[in-house]
Design an enzyme around this catalytic site. Sequence first.
Site, PDB file in Angstrom:
ATOM      1  N   CYS A 158       0.654  -1.110  -0.101  1.00 19.56           N
ATOM      2  CA  CYS A 158       0.042   0.080  -0.004  1.00 19.56           C
ATOM      3  C   CYS A 158       0.803   1.203   0.135  1.00 19.56           C
ATOM      4  O   CYS A 158       0.438   2.031  -0.793  1.00 19.56           O
ATOM      5  CB  CYS A 158      -0.837   0.151   1.239  1.00 19.56           C
ATOM      6  SG  CYS A 158      -0.115   0.159   2.804  1.00 19.56           S
TER       7      CYS A 158
ATOM      8  N   HIS B  28      -2.573   1.177   6.917  1.00 22.19           N
ATOM      9  CA  HIS B  28      -2.868   1.029   5.393  1.00 22.19           C
ATOM     10  C   HIS B  28      -3.148   2.535   4.799  1.00 22.19           C
ATOM     11  O   HIS B  28      -3.795   3.347   5.483  1.00 22.19           O
ATOM     12  CB  HIS B  28      -4.192   0.535   5.294  1.00 22.19           C
ATOM     13  CG  HIS B  28      -4.468  -0.160   3.739  1.00 22.19           C
ATOM     14  ND1 HIS B  28      -3.777  -1.094   3.146  1.00 22.19           N
ATOM     15  CD2 HIS B  28      -5.370   0.485   2.645  1.00 22.19           C
ATOM     16  CE1 HIS B  28      -4.094  -0.995   1.753  1.00 22.19           C
ATOM     17  NE2 HIS B  28      -5.207  -0.386   1.592  1.00 22.19           N
TER      18      HIS B  28
ATOM     19  N   HIS C 137      -5.946   1.879  -4.218  1.00 24.91           N
ATOM     20  CA  HIS C 137      -5.000   1.425  -3.141  1.00 24.91           C
ATOM     21  C   HIS C 137      -4.398   0.186  -3.766  1.00 24.91           C
ATOM     22  O   HIS C 137      -5.020  -0.693  -4.559  1.00 24.91           O
ATOM     23  CB  HIS C 137      -5.502   1.433  -1.692  1.00 24.91           C
ATOM     24  CG  HIS C 137      -6.443   0.309  -1.852  1.00 24.91           C
ATOM     25  ND1 HIS C 137      -6.804  -0.657  -0.730  1.00 24.91           N
ATOM     26  CD2 HIS C 137      -7.768   0.251  -2.409  1.00 24.91           C
ATOM     27  CE1 HIS C 137      -7.754  -1.053  -0.789  1.00 24.91           C
ATOM     28  NE2 HIS C 137      -8.409  -0.614  -1.943  1.00 24.91           N
TER      29      HIS C 137
END
Length: 223
Positions: A131, A182, A194
């Site tokens: 990520c 994240h 993402h």
Amino acid sequence: MNLKKLTTLFAAVTISCFSFSTAFADFAYGDRGEEIVEIQKQLAVLHYNVGTVDGVFGPATEKAVKEFQAAKGLTVDGVVNDGTYRNLMNKEMPPDRYGNHAMTRTILRTAYSMLGVPYMFGGMSPGGFDCSGFVCYVFRQAGISLPRMADTQYDAVTHVNTSSLRSGDLVFFQTYAPGASHVGIYVGDGKFIHASSSKGITVSEVFTGYWGARYLGAGRVYN
């Protein structure tokens, strides 16, 4: 510096500035604003399906533009350049653009070009991303250096309220541990792009479902 070198340098700078400015002289995926509304309205008048006329150049608008280009014998790329704009709107491209941010366009175009790239722990290249590696890569293509990890990216940005979110902002989530673990890039309409561990580079909802329950906050990297 002598005159010849000065002239050469000036020419190089001029070419560089011209290339940058003309690179964003069209309308394309990720653009927003009143001009996109007008493009969508005209496509709808011509019976091309743009979905909702909302001023957001998204997948439906891009598909409609491609269909229009194909029907007119134009280059089919989904980008409203001078030729496509002239054929569609029956006028010249406006010299002054409203509501478009060159940096945001660069970031969104790069991000969307990576759709489908697989997830790879520690990955920071088109061969695979995690990520924060994905975010680092996308922003680096726009000339912006970010910290490597989601938690340090969270500490580095200017935090913004959810009501002030705009495309190109970073959105953060708390998953397996307290704090930001994240991160993704907000693309508008409550969605973000993402690196998902199960789907690779994908677009998901920010405020509902799995990610909505883990939303931590948002931050702005540039003005």
